[in-house]
Write an enzyme that holds these catalytic residues in place. Sequence first.
Site, PDB file in Angstrom:
ATOM      1  N   HIS A 169       0.146  -1.147  -0.147  1.00 24.64           N
ATOM      2  CA  HIS A 169       0.001   0.305   0.132  1.00 24.64           C
ATOM      3  C   HIS A 169       0.804   1.533  -0.295  1.00 24.64           C
ATOM      4  CE1 HIS A 169      -2.967   2.954   1.751  1.00 24.64           C
ATOM      5  NE2 HIS A 169      -3.918   1.938   1.114  1.00 24.64           N
ATOM      6  N   ASP A 207       2.814  -3.773   8.433  1.00 24.31           N
ATOM      7  CA  ASP A 207       1.856  -3.252   7.940  1.00 24.31           C
ATOM      8  C   ASP A 207       0.747  -4.587   8.057  1.00 24.31           C
ATOM      9  OD1 ASP A 207      -0.091  -2.389   7.137  1.00 24.31           O
ATOM     10  OD2 ASP A 207       0.955  -1.928   5.175  1.00 24.31           O
ATOM     11  N   GLN A 267      -4.566  -5.290   7.164  1.00 21.66           N
ATOM     12  CA  GLN A 267      -5.218  -6.291   6.230  1.00 21.66           C
ATOM     13  C   GLN A 267      -4.849  -7.980   7.115  1.00 21.66           C
ATOM     14  OE1 GLN A 267      -7.467  -5.629   4.117  1.00 21.66           O
ATOM     15  NE2 GLN A 267      -6.844  -3.426   3.702  1.00 21.66           N
ATOM     16  N   LYS A 309     -10.846  -0.807  10.080  1.00 21.58           N
ATOM     17  CA  LYS A 309     -11.178  -1.754   9.633  1.00 21.58           C
ATOM     18  C   LYS A 309     -11.150  -3.581  10.064  1.00 21.58           C
ATOM     19  CE  LYS A 309      -7.165  -0.353   6.406  1.00 21.58           C
ATOM     20  NZ  LYS A 309      -8.317  -0.183   4.897  1.00 21.58           N
ATOM     21  N   CYS A 365      -4.906   2.277  -3.560  1.00 22.64           N
ATOM     22  CA  CYS A 365      -3.419   2.477  -2.979  1.00 22.64           C
ATOM     23  C   CYS A 365      -1.953   1.971  -3.444  1.00 22.64           C
ATOM     24  CB  CYS A 365      -4.093   3.180  -1.509  1.00 22.64           C
ATOM     25  SG  CYS A 365      -4.924   4.489  -1.213  1.00 22.64           S
TER      26      CYS A 365
HETATM   27  N1  C6P Z   1      -6.577   0.162   2.915  1.00 25.76           N
HETATM   28  C1  C6P Z   1      -8.274  -0.514   1.159  1.00 25.76           C
HETATM   29  O1  C6P Z   1      -9.664   0.393   0.527  1.00 25.76           O
HETATM   30  P1  C6P Z   1      -5.601   3.738   7.045  1.00 25.76           P
HETATM   31  O2  C6P Z   1      -5.638   4.391   6.116  1.00 25.76           O
HETATM   32  O3  C6P Z   1      -4.105   4.401   7.284  1.00 25.76           O
HETATM   33  O4  C6P Z   1      -6.468   2.892   8.031  1.00 25.76           O
HETATM   34  O5  C6P Z   1      -4.912   2.197   6.056  1.00 25.76           O
HETATM   35  C2  C6P Z   1      -3.789   2.326   5.444  1.00 25.76           C
HETATM   36  C3  C6P Z   1      -3.066   0.920   4.529  1.00 25.76           C
HETATM   37  C4  C6P Z   1      -2.077   0.468   4.917  1.00 25.76           C
HETATM   38  N2  C6P Z   1      -1.478  -0.791   4.038  1.00 25.76           N
HETATM   39  C5  C6P Z   1      -2.686  -1.517   3.870  1.00 25.76           C
HETATM   40  C6  C6P Z   1      -2.566  -2.559   3.859  1.00 25.76           C
HETATM   41  C7  C6P Z   1      -4.384  -1.220   3.443  1.00 25.76           C
HETATM   42  O6  C6P Z   1      -5.046  -2.114   3.317  1.00 25.76           O
HETATM   43  C8  C6P Z   1      -4.432   0.190   4.056  1.00 25.76           C
HETATM   44  C9  C6P Z   1      -5.523   0.816   3.581  1.00 25.76           C
HETATM   45  C10 C6P Z   1      -7.769   0.505   2.385  1.00 25.76           C
HETATM   46  O7  C6P Z   1      -7.661  -0.855   0.686  1.00 25.76           O
HETATM   47  C11 C6P Z   1      -8.440   2.002   2.441  1.00 25.76           C
HETATM   48  S1  C6P Z   1      -6.468   2.753   0.991  1.00 25.76           S
END
Ligand code: C6P
Length: 418
Positions: free
Chosen positions: A132, A210, A213, A236, A375
């Site tokens: 991401h 990270d 997910q 999430k 992203c």
């Molecule tokens: N992915 C998706 O639709 P935040 O925005 O900080 O809560 O999470 C960012 C983020 C970081 N790593 C991974 C692997 C992610 O999937 C995400 C967020 C969402 O896939 C929103 S872009």
Amino acid sequence: MSNMTELILPYDVETVRADFPILHEPHHDNVPLIYLDNAASSQKPLKVIEALDNYYRRYNANVHRGIHKLSEEATEAYESARIKIRKFINAGSKREIIYTKGTTEGINLVAQTWARANLQNGDVIVSTVMEHHSNIVPWQMLAMEKGVTVRYVPLLDDGTLDMEAYRKLLSEEHVKLVAVAHMSNVLGTIHPIAEMARLAHEHGALILVDGAQSVPHMPVDVQALDVDFFTFSGHKMLGPTGIGILYGRRDLLEEMPPWMGGGDMISRVTLEGSTWAELPHKFEAGTPNIAQAIGLGYAVDYLTELGMDKIHEHEKIMIEYALERLSEVPGVTVYGPEGVHKGAVAAFTVAGIHAHDVAQILDMEGIAVRAGHHCAMPLHNELHVNATARASFYLYNTPAEVDALIEGLYKAQKAFKI
Ligand code: C6P
């Protein structure tokens, strides 16, 4: 094709669905909502919604500051959420649990504190092409400032990481940090984190994972994985937006300089200088997202009560069924590993229809999916595709919703005369 009625799910999904008010709200002229955008953000159970409401109605106050009863009550709830979260990911101490705004902030915190203090010109950060943007851009920003290099582990054709290339990078380059997702938000690939951590450590590098997910969808034990930093987002995993967690090994956190300065993160301030508060407060400057942290604690309770093993099992059945049904639709290409276990995410294209049009037509049927690059632009470049549609599942989704998705895709093809 496996018959939907033959699928045996590990818990009664209808009972779970009853806990999520939004799933029962009228949607788009009364079509039921089929929410398949869980990788972007999950829905919230009543328990979490009520926890927020209860905080604001009954004991709204700032934390760690007041001597009065309300502040004590707020502090107690805020800190007890931290203890629940520690247990949930099996961190060794609650001092290793730092509240952040989300995964993005957790990664930036490590980039701006540990990495800024410890990396120098010539050092290498290893990331992957599957990340991401939040696990690419902070490292690129640091590279511009410090002259470090970011190298990326490539993908194999089967959608998994090229572990040979990873080993090679570790043995040939001066790698100080590995920054990798636990699970891809596009392909659903689950990386062998314990092995990647072992290899990183063998070569003297630290590893940041990270877990945006993974934590919502599978049991995670940060000590068993032996990772140095691990970050994830509350929204999430049934929790509110605006709250996330950075886990860090205590010895590392102790030595790291703080990031933001202000109230709550200090021990003593004089006009000449300041000293820092104990962990975890050293990294929590200013009034935090109190209601959100408390709400995340309730989300963790919900997930724990249902059981992360069962949730993972449910999603395994869901993704297998979804992949099987998607494979029946002519012109549909699904991206990601086949024949190996992956997370409940299906990114796909439909020949002749742009992903945004697919998502729009599905939306008219009440089906929420995401479309675009999610992203993860570098990954889409690797896949030679501008955009994909993505259906992502969670604990309240049903096989009947997969069937509705497939029907929706046939409708889209009909609308586009394919
Ligand atoms: N992915 C998706 O639709 P935040 O925005 O900080 O809560 O999470 C960012 C983020 C970081 N790593 C991974 C692997 C992610 O999937 C995400 C967020 C969402 O896939 C929103 S872009």
